[in-house]
Design a protein around this motif. Structure first.
Motif, PDB file in Angstrom:
ATOM      1  N   LYS A 115      18.311  56.760 -10.439  1.00  0.00           N
ATOM      2  CA  LYS A 115      19.196  57.039  -9.302  1.00  0.00           C
ATOM      3  C   LYS A 115      18.392  57.256  -8.023  1.00  0.00           C
ATOM      4  O   LYS A 115      18.858  56.918  -6.928  1.00  0.00           O
ATOM      5  CB  LYS A 115      20.060  58.268  -9.599  1.00  0.00           C
ATOM      6  CG  LYS A 115      21.125  58.030 -10.665  1.00  0.00           C
ATOM      7  CD  LYS A 115      21.912  59.301 -10.956  1.00  0.00           C
ATOM      8  CE  LYS A 115      22.948  59.056 -12.048  1.00  0.00           C
ATOM      9  NZ  LYS A 115      23.723  60.284 -12.380  1.00  0.00           N
ATOM     10  N   LEU A 116      17.193  57.807  -8.156  1.00  0.00           N
ATOM     11  CA  LEU A 116      16.341  58.010  -6.986  1.00  0.00           C
ATOM     12  C   LEU A 116      16.060  56.679  -6.294  1.00  0.00           C
ATOM     13  O   LEU A 116      16.127  56.573  -5.060  1.00  0.00           O
ATOM     14  CB  LEU A 116      15.029  58.677  -7.413  1.00  0.00           C
ATOM     15  CG  LEU A 116      13.961  58.873  -6.325  1.00  0.00           C
ATOM     16  CD1 LEU A 116      14.466  59.820  -5.242  1.00  0.00           C
ATOM     17  CD2 LEU A 116      12.667  59.398  -6.936  1.00  0.00           C
ATOM     18  N   VAL A 117      15.760  55.661  -7.077  1.00  0.00           N
ATOM     19  CA  VAL A 117      15.486  54.338  -6.507  1.00  0.00           C
ATOM     20  C   VAL A 117      16.763  53.735  -5.922  1.00  0.00           C
ATOM     21  O   VAL A 117      16.738  53.121  -4.845  1.00  0.00           O
ATOM     22  CB  VAL A 117      14.876  53.406  -7.570  1.00  0.00           C
ATOM     23  CG1 VAL A 117      14.671  51.999  -7.006  1.00  0.00           C
ATOM     24  CG2 VAL A 117      13.545  53.969  -8.069  1.00  0.00           C
ATOM     25  N   SER A 118      17.887  53.913  -6.607  1.00  0.00           N
ATOM     26  CA  SER A 118      19.162  53.401  -6.087  1.00  0.00           C
ATOM     27  C   SER A 118      19.520  54.065  -4.761  1.00  0.00           C
ATOM     28  O   SER A 118      19.985  53.405  -3.823  1.00  0.00           O
ATOM     29  CB  SER A 118      20.284  53.646  -7.102  1.00  0.00           C
ATOM     30  OG  SER A 118      20.131  52.831  -8.231  1.00  0.00           O
ATOM     31  N   VAL A 119      19.304  55.367  -4.692  1.00  0.00           N
ATOM     32  CA  VAL A 119      19.592  56.098  -3.454  1.00  0.00           C
ATOM     33  C   VAL A 119      18.666  55.622  -2.337  1.00  0.00           C
ATOM     34  O   VAL A 119      19.076  55.520  -1.173  1.00  0.00           O
ATOM     35  CB  VAL A 119      19.454  57.620  -3.681  1.00  0.00           C
ATOM     36  CG1 VAL A 119      19.484  58.376  -2.354  1.00  0.00           C
ATOM     37  CG2 VAL A 119      20.572  58.120  -4.584  1.00  0.00           C
ATOM     38  N   TYR A 120      17.427  55.308  -2.686  1.00  0.00           N
ATOM     39  CA  TYR A 120      16.496  54.791  -1.676  1.00  0.00           C
ATOM     40  C   TYR A 120      17.037  53.496  -1.067  1.00  0.00           C
ATOM     41  O   TYR A 120      17.041  53.325   0.163  1.00  0.00           O
ATOM     42  CB  TYR A 120      15.112  54.535  -2.281  1.00  0.00           C
ATOM     43  CG  TYR A 120      14.148  53.928  -1.279  1.00  0.00           C
ATOM     44  CD1 TYR A 120      13.524  54.726  -0.323  1.00  0.00           C
ATOM     45  CD2 TYR A 120      13.902  52.554  -1.257  1.00  0.00           C
ATOM     46  CE1 TYR A 120      12.675  54.172   0.627  1.00  0.00           C
ATOM     47  CE2 TYR A 120      13.063  51.990  -0.319  1.00  0.00           C
ATOM     48  CZ  TYR A 120      12.448  52.804   0.625  1.00  0.00           C
ATOM     49  OH  TYR A 120      11.620  52.258   1.575  1.00  0.00           O
ATOM     50  N   VAL A 121      17.507  52.589  -1.912  1.00  0.00           N
ATOM     51  CA  VAL A 121      18.063  51.321  -1.421  1.00  0.00           C
ATOM     52  C   VAL A 121      19.233  51.594  -0.480  1.00  0.00           C
ATOM     53  O   VAL A 121      19.338  51.001   0.604  1.00  0.00           O
ATOM     54  CB  VAL A 121      18.514  50.429  -2.597  1.00  0.00           C
ATOM     55  CG1 VAL A 121      19.254  49.193  -2.085  1.00  0.00           C
ATOM     56  CG2 VAL A 121      17.315  50.020  -3.445  1.00  0.00           C
ATOM     57  N   THR A 122      20.104  52.507  -0.873  1.00  0.00           N
ATOM     58  CA  THR A 122      21.270  52.842  -0.049  1.00  0.00           C
ATOM     59  C   THR A 122      20.851  53.432   1.292  1.00  0.00           C
ATOM     60  O   THR A 122      21.383  53.055   2.352  1.00  0.00           O
ATOM     61  CB  THR A 122      22.174  53.847  -0.786  1.00  0.00           C
ATOM     62  OG1 THR A 122      22.608  53.268  -2.021  1.00  0.00           O
ATOM     63  CG2 THR A 122      23.390  54.209   0.053  1.00  0.00           C
ATOM     64  N   GLN A 123      19.891  54.335   1.273  1.00  0.00           N
ATOM     65  CA  GLN A 123      19.461  55.004   2.499  1.00  0.00           C
ATOM     66  C   GLN A 123      18.724  54.058   3.445  1.00  0.00           C
ATOM     67  O   GLN A 123      18.887  54.135   4.667  1.00  0.00           O
ATOM     68  CB  GLN A 123      18.573  56.205   2.149  1.00  0.00           C
ATOM     69  CG  GLN A 123      19.322  57.372   1.538  1.00  0.00           C
ATOM     70  CD  GLN A 123      20.369  57.940   2.482  1.00  0.00           C
ATOM     71  OE1 GLN A 123      20.131  58.111   3.677  1.00  0.00           O
ATOM     72  NE2 GLN A 123      21.552  58.225   1.945  1.00  0.00           N
ATOM     73  N   VAL A 124      17.922  53.160   2.894  1.00  0.00           N
ATOM     74  CA  VAL A 124      17.225  52.186   3.738  1.00  0.00           C
ATOM     75  C   VAL A 124      18.231  51.262   4.412  1.00  0.00           C
ATOM     76  O   VAL A 124      18.148  50.986   5.618  1.00  0.00           O
ATOM     77  CB  VAL A 124      16.220  51.362   2.898  1.00  0.00           C
ATOM     78  CG1 VAL A 124      15.770  50.124   3.667  1.00  0.00           C
ATOM     79  CG2 VAL A 124      15.008  52.213   2.546  1.00  0.00           C
ATOM     80  N   THR A 125      19.191  50.798   3.647  1.00  0.00           N
ATOM     81  CA  THR A 125      20.222  49.907   4.192  1.00  0.00           C
ATOM     82  C   THR A 125      21.038  50.606   5.275  1.00  0.00           C
ATOM     83  O   THR A 125      21.423  49.996   6.280  1.00  0.00           O
ATOM     84  CB  THR A 125      21.155  49.432   3.059  1.00  0.00           C
ATOM     85  OG1 THR A 125      20.374  48.805   2.043  1.00  0.00           O
ATOM     86  CG2 THR A 125      22.189  48.452   3.582  1.00  0.00           C
TER      87      THR A 125
END
Length: 375
Positions: A115-125
Motif C-alpha cells: 500500500k505504501l507504493v500504491s499511495v506513492y503513485v497516487t500522491q505523485v500523480t
C-alpha cells in the motif's frame, strides 16, 4: 455351508456392527468436529477439488467407526495417536492442506508495504505535473519490480520474510485447531469445558503469540518516519525530474498517511489481537493485521459501518481456554515450505487424497462374498 448358516452369519455380523455403534461414542456427535467442520468448508470452498474432497470426507467422518490410530495414521495430527479416532490418513491430509490454503488469500491481499507504493503513485500523480514525471505513467507493478531501487528492494525482501513467518504461524495455528477433530471419541469430552470451550495448552498458545508478535513487530519496523523517508526519497530521485519541489509534498503527505498504519498486536485493551484463544471462530482481525489500516489507500475516513465491523472483529469472543491438560493448537508441517510472500507458491495436491471409504468397501466386499456363496 448351508444357506441358513450363511444368512445367520451375515445377520450376526450386521447386528454386531449396529450394537457396537449404538453402545459407543459416535463420530457424528464429535464435539470438535461440530465446531471445526465450518472452518474446513470455508477454507476449501473456493477450490473445486478441495470442496469435493471435503464434502465426501466430512460425510465419511460422521459415518465412521472410531478406531485406534497410530502416529503414522494421523501424521501431522499424531498428538492424538493411540486414541479411538474418527480420522484416517486422508482426513489428516485434508486438514494439512486446508491449513496451508487458509493463508493463501491472506498473502494475496495487499500488505501495508504494498500500500505504501500504491499511495506513492497516487500522491505523485496528485502533486506533480506531467512535465516532471516519466512519459510512461507510473504504476505499482513497475515500481515494485524495479530492481534498480536498492532501498525499496532491500525493504521489500526483508518485509517478505516477516510476512512469510506470519503466514506460517497462522497456518500452524489453523492446523492445530483442525487436528482436534482427530481426538479420540473417548477423550474428546475431556478436552472441552462446561462452556463448550476447547482446552488448549499454554505452551502452544505461547508459541503462537511469540510467532505472531515477532512477525507483526518486524513488519511495523518498516514504517518508521526515517525509513519511509529513505524509501520515498529514493523513489522521488528515480521518478521526479530535476528534484522538483512536488517531491517534498509527496513525502510529507505519505508520512502523514502512514503516521499510524495500525500494524500492532495490541487490541487497545491490554490484550492481543492475535490472542491464540479464538480457535474456530472469526479470527480475521488477527489474520489481516499486516494489511495495516483499511483506510491507508482511501481519501476519506472509514465509513461508520466499516469502523463498527473492525470493532466487532476485535471483540470476537474466545472459544478456547488455557488448561494444564489442554491440547496443542500449534502444529507445524513441511507443507508450509510452500508459503511465499505472494501465496502463488501454494499449490495443493488434492489428487493424493482418497475418498474411498475402506470400512464400507470391506463391509460391501464381505456381503457380496456371502451372497455369492448363497447363490
Amino acid at each position: 455351508m448351508s444357506k441358513t448358516i450363511i444368512l445367520a452369519l451375515l445377520a450376526t455380523y450386521m447386528i454386531s456392527i449396529t450394537l457396537a455403534a449404538s453402545n459407543s461414542p459416535t463420530c457424528s456427535s464429535h464435539l470438535a468436529f461440530a465446531k471445526a467442520k465450518n472452518v474446513l468448508t470455508n477454507v476449501l470452498q473456493s477450490d473445486s477439488k478441495g470442496k469435493s474432497k471435503n464434502e465426501a470426507l466430512q460425510k465419511q467422518f460422521q459415518n465412521a467407526k472410531p478406531a485406534n490410530r497410530t502416529a503414522a495414521d494421523l501424521g501431522v495430527c499424531s498428538q492424538y495417536a493411540n486414541q479411538n479416532s474418527c480420522c484416517d490418513k486422508n482426513m489428516v491430509k485434508l486438514i494439512d492442506t486446508a491449513a496451508l490454503l487458509k493463508v493463501k488469500p491472506i498473502l494475496q491481499s495487499k500488505s501495508a508495504f504494498q500500500k505504501l507504493v500504491s499511495v506513492y503513485v497516487t500522491q505523485v500523480t496528485k502533486n506533480c505535473s506531467n512535465t516532471v514525471l516519466p512519459s510512461t505513467p507510473l504504476t505499482f507493478d513497475a515500481i515494485f519490480a524495479n530492481t534498480t531501487l536498492k532501498v525499496l528492494q532491500a525493504n521489500k525482501t526483508a518485509q517478505a520474510t516477516c510476512r512469510i513467518n506470519f503466514a506460517k504461524a497462522i497456518s500452524s495455528f489453523t492446523r492445530g485447531a483442525l487436528c482436534s477433530i482427530c481426538a479420540g471419541v473417548e477423550k474428546i469430552n475431556d478436552y472441552f469445558n462446561a462452556q463448550g470451550q476447547l482446552k488448549v495448552s499454554q505452551s502452544s498458545v505461547n508459541t503462537f503469540l511469540q510467532s505472531t508478535d515477532q512477525a507483526i513487530s518486524c513488519t511495523a519496523s518498516f514504517f518508521t518516519p526515517s525509513n519511509i523517508e529513505l524509501i520515498v526519497k529514493e523513489l522521488n530521485a528515480a521518478y521526479i525530474k530535476n528534484n522538483d519541489k512536488c517531491g517534498a509534498n509527496v513525502l510529507d503527505n505519505i508520512k502523514t498517511i502512514f503516521a499510524n498504519p495500525k500494524i500492532s498486536n495490541d487490541d487497545g485493551k491490554g490484550g492481543k489481537v492475535c490472542k491464540g484463544t479464538t480457535i474456530f471462530g472469526d479470527n480475521s482481525a488477527c489474520e489481516n493485521i499486516l494489511q495495516g489500516d483499511a483506510s491507508l489507500e482511501k481519501k476519506l475516513r472509514l465509513l461508520r459501518a466499516e469502523e463498527e465491523e473492525i470493532n466487532r472483529l476485535l471483540q470476537a469472543s474466545s472459544d478456547a481456554v488455557i488448561d494444564p491438560n489442554g491440547v496443542s493448537v500449534y502444529t507445524t508441517s513441511n507443507s508450509d515450505n510452500q508459503i511465499d510472500e505472494t501465496g502463488n507458491g501454494i499449490a495443493p495436491n488434492f489428487d493424493q487424497i482418497s475418498t474411498n471409504n475402506s470400512i464400507m468397501i470391506g463391509f460391501t466386499a464381505l456381503s457380496i462374498s456371502l451372497f455369492a456363496l448363497l447363490f
